[in-house]
Scaffold this active site. Structure first.
Site, PDB file in Angstrom:
ATOM      1  N   PRO A   1      -8.417  -8.603   3.640  1.00  0.00           N
ATOM      2  CA  PRO A   1      -9.528  -8.464   2.714  1.00  0.00           C
ATOM      3  C   PRO A   1      -9.546  -7.078   2.107  1.00  0.00           C
ATOM      4  O   PRO A   1      -9.352  -6.078   2.794  1.00  0.00           O
ATOM      5  CB  PRO A   1     -10.757  -8.682   3.596  1.00  0.00           C
ATOM      6  CG  PRO A   1     -10.250  -9.127   4.913  1.00  0.00           C
ATOM      7  CD  PRO A   1      -8.869  -8.634   5.027  1.00  0.00           C
ATOM      8  N   GLU A   2      -9.759  -7.048   0.826  1.00  0.00           N
ATOM      9  CA  GLU A   2      -9.900  -5.787   0.107  1.00  0.00           C
ATOM     10  C   GLU A   2     -11.379  -5.620  -0.238  1.00  0.00           C
ATOM     11  O   GLU A   2     -12.206  -6.392   0.220  1.00  0.00           O
ATOM     12  CB  GLU A   2      -9.001  -5.800  -1.136  1.00  0.00           C
ATOM     13  CG  GLU A   2      -7.549  -6.152  -0.779  1.00  0.00           C
ATOM     14  CD  GLU A   2      -6.618  -6.192  -1.971  1.00  0.00           C
ATOM     15  OE1 GLU A   2      -6.842  -5.445  -2.927  1.00  0.00           O
ATOM     16  OE2 GLU A   2      -5.660  -6.984  -1.942  1.00  0.00           O
TER      17      GLU A   2
END
Length: 276
Positions: free
Chosen positions: A2-3
């Site tokens: 996840p960014e």
DNA sequence: CCTCCATCCTGTGGGC
DNA sequence: TGCCCACAGGATGGAG
């Protein structure tokens, strides 16, 4: 995995449930998930009985204030981490940490690869850790292009690897960095210090644009086994990607096939014609 | 200080 | 079908 857009989506889902909630229990099933803790045995003692006063985020790190800032509960999702509330369904495989609280259903920290972690720091401990050395948040504190230029000035490393360096700006990862560079018409291998003023302006504008678009779509789910929203739905940004994962596919601007390079040991996808 | 690299894990998908 | 390899959204510590 996840960014920033994915972590922000998770933060927004946690916020209404956990704000004001008191932690009542902690079940750590994989010790490895508690890392970077000054004394790992302290984790339960520091967490249980405390009240969450704020659900924050800095880059890809979730930072929850406990007892008005006496401690900071830090969670990072690594490559394969997911946070979800017990919905009375079957507990997923690799539910490595369970957090009980009085604000609603148990919080499940699911992470097959265990690159994610959690820890509870004092503000002082946090400040001197590498987490305290994070650069400005790419969404909430994005520097002006001039200041970005100063950070990149003289740097010979590729702009792609510098965008991934969380000490410069915190929040971009491999997908969104490629998307930013594509929209900015900048080749990922360009030296960071070689960008001119107009390129820096475009870069800055597109960091904001891409991150906001990612959040608006609930993030990017590459498949339904890794990142999912806390309610189990998939993020919808995948279909809007212009570069990442599209090797051989037509550039959405000029039709040239997208190419793949390895930069900083990560795949980089770019258009060889648009990006120079 | 800067840049590059191996490493921590598990799961999946493609090629044979 | 089964096996093997490459690859995956990240961060760190250490070598040079």
């Amino acid at each position: 995995m996840p960014e920033l857009p994915e972590v922000e989506t998770v933060r927004r889902a946690l916020e209404p449930v956990l704000t004001g909630a008191r932690i009542t229990g902690l079940d750590v099933r994989r010790e490895r998930m508690v890392r970077r803790q000054p004394n790992p045995a302290d984790v339960a003692a520091r967490l249980v009985g405390r009240r969450v006063s704020q659900v924050g985020r800095h880059g890809k790190f979730l930072q929850l204030d406990l007892d008005d800032g006496e401690f900071v509960w830090v969670l990072h999702l690594g490559m394969s981490g997911r946070l979800t509330f017990d919905d009375d369904g079957a507990e997923p495989l690799h539910t490595n940490v369970v957090v009980r609280h009085d604000g609603g259903p148990d919080l499940w920290f699911v992470d097959p690869r265990t690159f994610g972690f959690m820890a509870v720091f004092t503000p002082e401990e946090l400040a001197v850790s590498t987490i305290g050395a994070l650069g400005p948040d790419a969404l909430w504190e994005l520097p002006e292009s001039r200041a970005l230029g100063e950070q990149l000035d003289g740097r010979s490393a590729s702009i792609k690897s510098l965008l991934l360096d969380q000490r410069i700006v915190a929040g971009l990862g491999n997908i969104y960095a490629d998307e930013v560079l594509h929209r900015s018409h900048i080749h990922p291998r360009r030296a960071g210090g070689s960008l001119d003023a107009s390129e820096l302006t475009a870069l800055r504008r597109n960091v904001r644009l891409v991150l906001e678009a990612g959040i608006a779509s609930g993030g990017t789910s590459l498949n339904d086994l890794a990142y999912l929203l806390p309610d189990g739905r998939a993020g919808q940004f995948l279909m809007k990607l212009r570069a990442y994962g599209r090797e051989g596919g037509p550039c959405r601007t000029c039709g040239t096939p997208i190419e793949r390079l390895v930069i900083a040991q990560r795949s980089s996808f770019f258009c060889p014609r648009c990006q120079t």
